[in-house]
Design an enzyme around this catalytic site. Sequence first.
Site, PDB file in Angstrom:
ATOM      1  CB  CYS A  40       6.067  -8.397  -5.357  1.00  0.00           C
ATOM      2  SG  CYS A  40       6.997  -6.874  -5.307  1.00  0.00           S
ATOM      3  CG  HIS A  41      10.571  -8.062  -1.068  1.00  0.00           C
ATOM      4  ND1 HIS A  41      11.371  -8.583  -2.050  1.00  0.00           N
ATOM      5  CD2 HIS A  41      10.972  -8.631   0.090  1.00  0.00           C
ATOM      6  CE1 HIS A  41      12.232  -9.423  -1.504  1.00  0.00           C
ATOM      7  NE2 HIS A  41      12.018  -9.477  -0.215  1.00  0.00           N
ATOM      8  CB  THR A  42       5.005  -4.315  -2.800  1.00  0.00           C
ATOM      9  OG1 THR A  42       6.199  -3.854  -3.419  1.00  0.00           O
ATOM     10  CG2 THR A  42       4.148  -3.122  -2.433  1.00  0.00           C
ATOM     11  CG  HIS A  62       1.767  -5.851  -6.929  1.00  0.00           C
ATOM     12  ND1 HIS A  62       2.034  -6.414  -5.708  1.00  0.00           N
ATOM     13  CD2 HIS A  62       2.943  -5.473  -7.433  1.00  0.00           C
ATOM     14  CE1 HIS A  62       3.327  -6.364  -5.478  1.00  0.00           C
ATOM     15  NE2 HIS A  62       3.905  -5.798  -6.510  1.00  0.00           N
ATOM     16  CD  GLU A  63       5.941  -9.426  -9.440  1.00  0.00           C
ATOM     17  OE1 GLU A  63       6.789  -8.750  -8.861  1.00  0.00           O
ATOM     18  OE2 GLU A  63       6.143 -10.595  -9.798  1.00  0.00           O
ATOM     19  CB  CYS A  92      -5.762   7.634 -18.437  1.00  0.00           C
ATOM     20  SG  CYS A  92      -5.226   9.360 -18.386  1.00  0.00           S
ATOM     21  CB  CYS A  95      -4.478  12.590 -16.769  1.00  0.00           C
ATOM     22  SG  CYS A  95      -2.898  11.748 -16.543  1.00  0.00           S
ATOM     23  CB  CYS A  98      -1.200  10.385 -19.714  1.00  0.00           C
ATOM     24  SG  CYS A  98      -1.315   9.000 -18.551  1.00  0.00           S
ATOM     25  CB  CYS A 106      -1.710   7.671 -15.074  1.00  0.00           C
ATOM     26  SG  CYS A 106      -3.395   7.897 -15.639  1.00  0.00           S
ATOM     27  NE  ARG A 110      -0.781   9.759  -7.462  1.00  0.00           N
ATOM     28  CZ  ARG A 110       0.208   8.878  -7.486  1.00  0.00           C
ATOM     29  NH1 ARG A 110       0.225   7.939  -8.384  1.00  0.00           N
ATOM     30  NH2 ARG A 110       1.171   8.931  -6.591  1.00  0.00           N
ATOM     31  CB  CYS A 169       6.027  -5.738  -9.997  1.00  0.00           C
ATOM     32  SG  CYS A 169       6.559  -4.810  -8.560  1.00  0.00           S
ATOM     33  NE  ARG A 362       8.647 -11.428  -7.879  1.00  0.00           N
ATOM     34  CZ  ARG A 362       9.118 -10.432  -7.156  1.00  0.00           C
ATOM     35  NH1 ARG A 362       9.885 -10.666  -6.131  1.00  0.00           N
ATOM     36  NH2 ARG A 362       8.808  -9.190  -7.457  1.00  0.00           N
TER      37      ARG A 362
HETATM   38 CU    CU Z   1       5.917  -5.612  -6.696  1.00  0.00          CU
HETATM   39 ZN    ZN Z   2      -3.228   9.525 -17.229  1.00  0.00          ZN
END
Ligand code: CU
Ligand code: ZN
Length: 367
Positions: A40-42, A62-63, A92, A95, A98, A106, A110, A169, A362
């Site tokens: 991905c671009h990120t 992350h994908e 979760c 929290c 959520c 969430c 974090r 993503c 992709r």
């Molecule tokens: Cu991404």
């Molecule tokens: Zn949460």
Amino acid sequence: MEMRAAVLEKFGEPLIVQDLDIAPPKAGEVLVKVKACGVCHTDLYTASGADPSGYAPCVLGHEGAGVVEEVGTGVTSVKVGDHVVTLFSPECGECIHCRSGKTNICLKIREQQGKGFLPDGTPRLSRNGEPIRHFMGTSTFAEYTVMPEIALAKIDPSASFEATCLLACGPTTGIAAALWKAEVQKGSTCAVFGAGMVGLGALLGCKLQGAERIIAVDLSPQRLELAKKYGATHTLLASEDPVQQILDLTEGFGADYTFEATGRVDVMGQAVEAARMGWGLCTMLGVAGKGEKLEIIPRFLITGRTVQGGSFGGAKGRTHVPQLVDMYVQGKLDLDGFVSHRMPLDDVNDAFELMKKQDGIRSVIQF
Ligand code: CU
Ligand code: ZN
């Protein structure tokens, strides 16, 4: 355990695929065997060094989609053999955010996730005893990853990993924005700015919701051609005053729903101006550069337009991603067309080069 992983050693340099150690999952954590991972671009953005919150060394990616290999103590929601999609945005369910039902942000893990650690403040990745940090809480450019169970979406095992990894993503961001963030109504007129992965997802989402007119805007004629495949009924070149053209198409009023999927603040401004007087809803999905500002003439708001935004399109990962996988299995979501290149982990840098050249949609790493 030893495994192969692509490590970002230095910003601006190619990733180096090598052997790393991965520790077993602790309480509440899960070891996942990664089967497919989109590039991905990120990932590229962080690898380039442009991301001010980036750090190295770390394992990007992350994908991901894969299979649960081992669970830590106290894990109840997934078991060995389950198929899962990795979520950079956990859910979760406990929290204050959520429980509100109002947001997908969430709060549970974090802080540590942003620093590159698992929730207990340590990494599971290392090399000869030297700790290596995680990325986005996922680090899926690797044969295995350890993640908190609250960051795994359990999915229908009949779906292909190659398709479902994408739902971690880009496409989910666009689809979820149309389905659940904007709640596009049947018969409406929508305009989507940007026909990359997120924008194409938004087009698909608008189509699924039964929008009557779906206008795609992009700089590239090739992308606009592609947009037609994903639901665009009209296509406009971004260089040819798209706001005026959208107004012309809508008796001067503007679109009921607009979506921004470029990360450019000037385009965000256009998405506001192209939204309909009275009730136009503009949803921002792109991530702008740090410090950039969006200017909006207040008259656009006082005359009834609403501006909103959502990370991951507002999708609640554990709730919504399995629903999208089900829609894919039922043939309602065409994800297969998104995969343009397939490669082994060793060729991950080629995927970055393809992305820089805007070649294909992709690239997916297959394990
Ligand atoms: Cu991404
Ligand atoms: Zn949460």
